[in-house]
Design a protein around this motif. Structure first.
Motif, PDB file in Angstrom:
ATOM      1  N   GLU A 153       0.821  -1.198   0.000  1.00 54.19           N
ATOM      2  CA  GLU A 153       0.000   0.000   0.000  1.00 54.19           C
ATOM      3  C   GLU A 153       0.868   1.267   0.000  1.00 54.19           C
ATOM      4  OE1 GLU A 153      -3.678   1.971   2.589  1.00 54.19           O
ATOM      5  OE2 GLU A 153      -2.923  -0.045   3.045  1.00 54.19           O
ATOM      6  N   GLY A 154       0.624   2.119  -0.979  1.00 53.94           N
ATOM      7  CA  GLY A 154       1.343   3.387  -1.085  1.00 53.94           C
ATOM      8  C   GLY A 154       2.717   3.286  -1.711  1.00 53.94           C
ATOM      9  N   ARG A 155       3.171   2.095  -2.053  1.00 53.86           N
ATOM     10  CA  ARG A 155       4.502   1.935  -2.648  1.00 53.86           C
ATOM     11  C   ARG A 155       4.418   1.981  -4.170  1.00 53.86           C
ATOM     12  NH1 ARG A 155       8.063   0.203   1.379  1.00 53.86           N
ATOM     13  NH2 ARG A 155       7.011  -0.698   3.205  1.00 53.86           N
ATOM     14  N   THR A 156       5.395   2.611  -4.792  1.00 55.19           N
ATOM     15  CA  THR A 156       5.459   2.686  -6.243  1.00 55.19           C
ATOM     16  C   THR A 156       6.905   2.843  -6.671  1.00 55.19           C
ATOM     17  OG1 THR A 156       4.804   3.969  -8.194  1.00 55.19           O
ATOM     18  CG2 THR A 156       5.079   5.189  -6.119  1.00 55.19           C
ATOM     19  N   SER A 157       7.196   2.388  -7.867  1.00 63.78           N
ATOM     20  CA  SER A 157       8.547   2.575  -8.406  1.00 63.78           C
ATOM     21  C   SER A 157       8.772   4.020  -8.829  1.00 63.78           C
ATOM     22  CB  SER A 157       8.766   1.650  -9.603  1.00 63.78           C
ATOM     23  OG  SER A 157       7.935   2.052 -10.698  1.00 63.78           O
ATOM     24  N   GLY A 158       7.672   4.722  -9.127  1.00 65.09           N
ATOM     25  CA  GLY A 158       7.790   6.087  -9.620  1.00 65.09           C
ATOM     26  C   GLY A 158       8.294   6.160 -11.040  1.00 65.09           C
ATOM     27  N   ARG A 159       8.292   5.041 -11.739  1.00 66.55           N
ATOM     28  CA  ARG A 159       8.801   4.978 -13.116  1.00 66.55           C
ATOM     29  C   ARG A 159       7.746   4.393 -14.042  1.00 66.55           C
ATOM     30  NH1 ARG A 159      14.429   4.501 -13.169  1.00 66.55           N
ATOM     31  NH2 ARG A 159      15.327   5.602 -11.381  1.00 66.55           N
ATOM     32  N   SER A 160       8.005   4.540 -15.325  1.00 63.89           N
ATOM     33  CA  SER A 160       7.170   3.908 -16.351  1.00 63.89           C
ATOM     34  C   SER A 160       8.069   3.527 -17.524  1.00 63.89           C
ATOM     35  CB  SER A 160       6.059   4.862 -16.821  1.00 63.89           C
ATOM     36  OG  SER A 160       6.621   6.044 -17.374  1.00 63.89           O
ATOM     37  N   ASP A 161       7.527   2.734 -18.413  1.00 66.96           N
ATOM     38  CA  ASP A 161       8.250   2.330 -19.631  1.00 66.96           C
ATOM     39  C   ASP A 161       9.585   1.659 -19.326  1.00 66.96           C
ATOM     40  OD1 ASP A 161       6.277   3.315 -21.412  1.00 66.96           O
ATOM     41  OD2 ASP A 161       7.070   5.340 -21.169  1.00 66.96           O
ATOM     42  N   TYR A 162       9.530   0.585 -18.524  1.00 63.97           N
ATOM     43  CA  TYR A 162      10.771  -0.130 -18.233  1.00 63.97           C
ATOM     44  C   TYR A 162      10.510  -1.632 -18.131  1.00 63.97           C
ATOM     45  CZ  TYR A 162       9.231  -0.300 -13.306  1.00 63.97           C
ATOM     46  OH  TYR A 162       8.532  -0.512 -12.146  1.00 63.97           O
ATOM     47  N   ILE A 163      11.582  -2.370 -18.293  1.00 64.98           N
ATOM     48  CA  ILE A 163      11.581  -3.831 -18.162  1.00 64.98           C
ATOM     49  C   ILE A 163      12.509  -4.191 -17.011  1.00 64.98           C
ATOM     50  CG2 ILE A 163      12.200  -6.027 -19.268  1.00 64.98           C
ATOM     51  CD1 ILE A 163      11.683  -4.651 -21.979  1.00 64.98           C
ATOM     52  N   VAL A 164      12.036  -4.978 -16.079  1.00 64.00           N
ATOM     53  CA  VAL A 164      12.868  -5.424 -14.962  1.00 64.00           C
ATOM     54  C   VAL A 164      13.644  -6.670 -15.367  1.00 64.00           C
ATOM     55  CG1 VAL A 164      12.796  -6.600 -12.717  1.00 64.00           C
ATOM     56  CG2 VAL A 164      11.607  -4.432 -13.021  1.00 64.00           C
ATOM     57  N   VAL A 165      14.935  -6.663 -15.082  1.00 65.06           N
ATOM     58  CA  VAL A 165      15.769  -7.856 -15.179  1.00 65.06           C
ATOM     59  C   VAL A 165      16.085  -8.278 -13.749  1.00 65.06           C
ATOM     60  CG1 VAL A 165      17.971  -8.824 -15.949  1.00 65.06           C
ATOM     61  CG2 VAL A 165      16.751  -7.166 -17.390  1.00 65.06           C
ATOM     62  N   TYR A 166      15.549  -9.419 -13.337  1.00 68.93           N
ATOM     63  CA  TYR A 166      15.732  -9.908 -11.966  1.00 68.93           C
ATOM     64  C   TYR A 166      16.460 -11.242 -12.061  1.00 68.93           C
ATOM     65  CZ  TYR A 166      14.694 -10.908  -7.060  1.00 68.93           C
ATOM     66  OH  TYR A 166      14.807 -11.170  -5.712  1.00 68.93           O
ATOM     67  N   ALA A 167      17.777 -11.185 -11.855  1.00 68.90           N
ATOM     68  CA  ALA A 167      18.599 -12.381 -12.043  1.00 68.90           C
ATOM     69  C   ALA A 167      19.801 -12.335 -11.124  1.00 68.90           C
ATOM     70  CB  ALA A 167      19.064 -12.475 -13.500  1.00 68.90           C
ATOM     71  N   TYR A 168      20.330 -13.509 -10.836  1.00 69.68           N
ATOM     72  CA  TYR A 168      21.538 -13.586 -10.035  1.00 69.68           C
ATOM     73  C   TYR A 168      22.710 -12.953 -10.773  1.00 69.68           C
ATOM     74  CZ  TYR A 168      19.178 -16.858  -6.914  1.00 69.68           C
ATOM     75  OH  TYR A 168      18.305 -17.426  -6.022  1.00 69.68           O
ATOM     76  N   ALA A 169      23.685 -12.472 -10.013  1.00 73.07           N
ATOM     77  CA  ALA A 169      24.843 -11.798 -10.591  1.00 73.07           C
ATOM     78  C   ALA A 169      25.561 -12.695 -11.592  1.00 73.07           C
ATOM     79  CB  ALA A 169      25.810 -11.384  -9.481  1.00 73.07           C
ATOM     80  N   GLU A 170      25.827 -12.130 -12.757  1.00 77.20           N
ATOM     81  CA  GLU A 170      26.591 -12.787 -13.823  1.00 77.20           C
ATOM     82  C   GLU A 170      25.915 -14.030 -14.396  1.00 77.20           C
ATOM     83  OE1 GLU A 170      30.842 -13.157 -12.832  1.00 77.20           O
ATOM     84  OE2 GLU A 170      30.348 -12.077 -10.992  1.00 77.20           O
ATOM     85  N   ARG A 171      24.664 -14.274 -14.023  1.00 79.38           N
ATOM     86  CA  ARG A 171      23.987 -15.465 -14.533  1.00 79.38           C
ATOM     87  C   ARG A 171      23.559 -15.270 -15.987  1.00 79.38           C
ATOM     88  NH1 ARG A 171      21.158 -19.341 -11.614  1.00 79.38           N
ATOM     89  NH2 ARG A 171      22.591 -18.844  -9.931  1.00 79.38           N
ATOM     90  N   ILE A 172      23.105 -14.070 -16.332  1.00 81.96           N
ATOM     91  CA  ILE A 172      22.750 -13.801 -17.727  1.00 81.96           C
ATOM     92  C   ILE A 172      23.985 -13.213 -18.400  1.00 81.96           C
ATOM     93  CG2 ILE A 172      21.167 -12.630 -19.309  1.00 81.96           C
ATOM     94  CD1 ILE A 172      19.139 -12.438 -17.098  1.00 81.96           C
ATOM     95  N   ARG A 173      24.769 -14.068 -19.003  1.00 80.69           N
ATOM     96  CA  ARG A 173      26.019 -13.638 -19.618  1.00 80.69           C
ATOM     97  C   ARG A 173      26.178 -14.159 -21.031  1.00 80.69           C
ATOM     98  NH1 ARG A 173      30.425 -15.793 -15.623  1.00 80.69           N
ATOM     99  NH2 ARG A 173      31.768 -14.807 -17.172  1.00 80.69           N
ATOM    100  N   ASP A 174      25.324 -15.098 -21.438  1.00 83.36           N
ATOM    101  CA  ASP A 174      25.370 -15.591 -22.814  1.00 83.36           C
ATOM    102  C   ASP A 174      25.055 -14.439 -23.769  1.00 83.36           C
ATOM    103  OD1 ASP A 174      25.219 -18.061 -24.739  1.00 83.36           O
ATOM    104  OD2 ASP A 174      23.435 -16.846 -25.167  1.00 83.36           O
ATOM    105  N   ARG A 175      25.909 -14.243 -24.757  1.00 82.31           N
ATOM    106  CA  ARG A 175      25.750 -13.096 -25.667  1.00 82.31           C
ATOM    107  C   ARG A 175      24.405 -13.109 -26.376  1.00 82.31           C
ATOM    108  NH1 ARG A 175      30.398 -10.198 -26.593  1.00 82.31           N
ATOM    109  NH2 ARG A 175      32.351 -11.125 -25.821  1.00 82.31           N
ATOM    110  N   ALA A 176      23.967 -14.290 -26.756  1.00 89.71           N
ATOM    111  CA  ALA A 176      22.690 -14.386 -27.468  1.00 89.71           C
ATOM    112  C   ALA A 176      21.525 -14.004 -26.557  1.00 89.71           C
ATOM    113  CB  ALA A 176      22.500 -15.802 -28.010  1.00 89.71           C
ATOM    114  N   GLU A 177      21.582 -14.430 -25.291  1.00 89.46           N
ATOM    115  CA  GLU A 177      20.536 -14.063 -24.337  1.00 89.46           C
ATOM    116  C   GLU A 177      20.511 -12.546 -24.113  1.00 89.46           C
ATOM    117  OE1 GLU A 177      19.844 -17.921 -21.377  1.00 89.46           O
ATOM    118  OE2 GLU A 177      20.990 -16.187 -20.677  1.00 89.46           O
TER     119      GLU A 177
END
Length: 386
Positions: A212-236
């Protein structure tokens, strides 16, 4: 009723915090006086040692590899980001969970879970400890809730020489609850007992009050939620960036620092993490709780499923009727994100599981209460003793 939760509450991870918070709140709503039990360190298993020479050798090897591949700067920035997040976790989140309070000497009920409490192959400071499987002498009644062995197999446990110890301690549990098919099968093969399956606490707890009452205060974005260095494949990486460009969205990394994202953010609290995901246009994740955060906020998301996380994520997505959110290759990412999701079936599943969870916890609290009363010493001067 004194209830202790034995979990991963001190691990600097938003998912670990949220599942600990959710389980505590649900037990409190049932009338329990809830606190947390800290993990008692056991022994480090060969090949999974998080201490001593091997730890430093692995770290040195990783740094040398990063230097050769030109990724040293990214690795160092990632570590700085994590240290900042961990400092906030220790300074603020511990207090939110009440971890600084003095724990009681004895519990009427101990609840092991959730998260990968049964996975002894994670490189962590406590190593393999029988406590996580039921060796809790200060508790009168012991159960698990949505515990997981991760990707561990019976063969893995046998080769490590811990299968018999785990089995013997699991037999001490008055009720066993797991969160995935692999853990269910392992319990059956180790003990001959049938566990019950429950969803992770984050899925069955209502976070509306915390949000309740919480907001990112942003729009037009995509969240990347991943462990550090896990998404490292160039194609990904290129598939994610290309999708963001095509949609005119910024890439915001939460939980880790990725140089190929437009920015990396440490929200003030774990509840703000959930708000950031709720306000996002899309979510890309490779984590169990990132998938859960996306599901409960009804985001268009894709989960990157690999061999290392296929057991827990595959089981979760199938259970929630969200298997169409699975991205097995980089070529799947855009297609999965573009695929509409009808959350009606998922909502029905979660609603049913909320009822099952409450019934399970309430029943075990009642059993613990009866057990506590039966074992309590009788006061010779009381009416009950006459």
């Amino acid at each position: 009723m004194k209830v202790g939760i034995l979990s991963m509450q001190r691990v600097a991870n938003y998912g670990s915090f949220m599942q600990a918070w959710a389980l505590r709140q649900m037990l409190s709503e049932l009338g329990a006086d809830v606190s947390f039990i800290d993990i008692v360190p056991g022994r480090q298993l060969p090949g999974h040692n998080a201490k001593g020479f091997r730890k430093h050798w692995v770290r040195a090897r990783e740094l040398a590899k990063a230097l050769l591949t030109g990724e040293l700067g990214m690795k160092m920035r990632g570590r700085k980001f994590y240290r900042a997040m961990r400092a906030r976790y220790h300074d603020e989140y511990y207090t939110m969970l009440g971890l600084n309070a003095l724990p009681p000497a004895r519990y009427d009920l101990a609840v092991i879970g959730s998260d990968q409490v049964f996975n002894c192959f994670e490189r962590n400071p406590w190593g393999f400890t029988t406590q996580l499987y039921g060796d809790i002498p200060q508790a009168g009644h012991i159960i698990s809730y949505a515990g997981s062995f991760g990707n561990a197999t019976l063969g893995d446990l046998q080769r490590a020489g811990v299968a018999d110890e785990i089995a013997a301690n699991l037999m001490k549990l008055d009720a066993i609850s797991v969160r995935d098919d692999n853990s269910y099968e392992l319990v059956r093969r180790l003990t001959g007992r049938e566990a019950v399956k429950h969803l992770d606490p984050v899925l069955v707890y209502d976070f509306s009050r915390e949000l309740e009452g919480r907001t990112s205060g942003r729009s037009d974005y995509i969240v990347v939620y991943a462990y550090a260095e896990r998404i490292r494949d160039r194609a990904e990486v290129e598939a994610i960036r290309a999708f963001a460009r095509a949609k005119g969205k910024r890439l915001v990394s939460i939980f880790s620092a990725y140089d190929w994202c437009d920015e990396s953010v440490i929200p003030p609290t774990p509840f703000d993490v959930l708000a950031w995901i709720r306000d996002a246009d899309y979510v890309v994740t490779d984590t169990f709780h990132g998938t859960i955060f996306s599901a409960i906020t009804h985001r268009p998301f894709c989960t990157l499923v690999r061999a290392s996380n296929s057991e827990k994520l595959g089981s979760l997505l199938r259970w929630l009727a969200l298997d169409n959110r699975r991205a097995a290759t980089s070529a799947d990412i855009a297609a999965v994100l573009e695929t509409p999701t009808d959350y009606a079936q998922t909502n029905r599943i979660i609603a049913d599981e909320k009822v099952r969870t409450r019934e399970y916890l309430a029943a075990e609290l009642a059993r613990a209460c009866m057990s506590s009363r039966a074992s309590a010493p009788r006061d010779e001067g009381s009416i009950a003793s006459l």
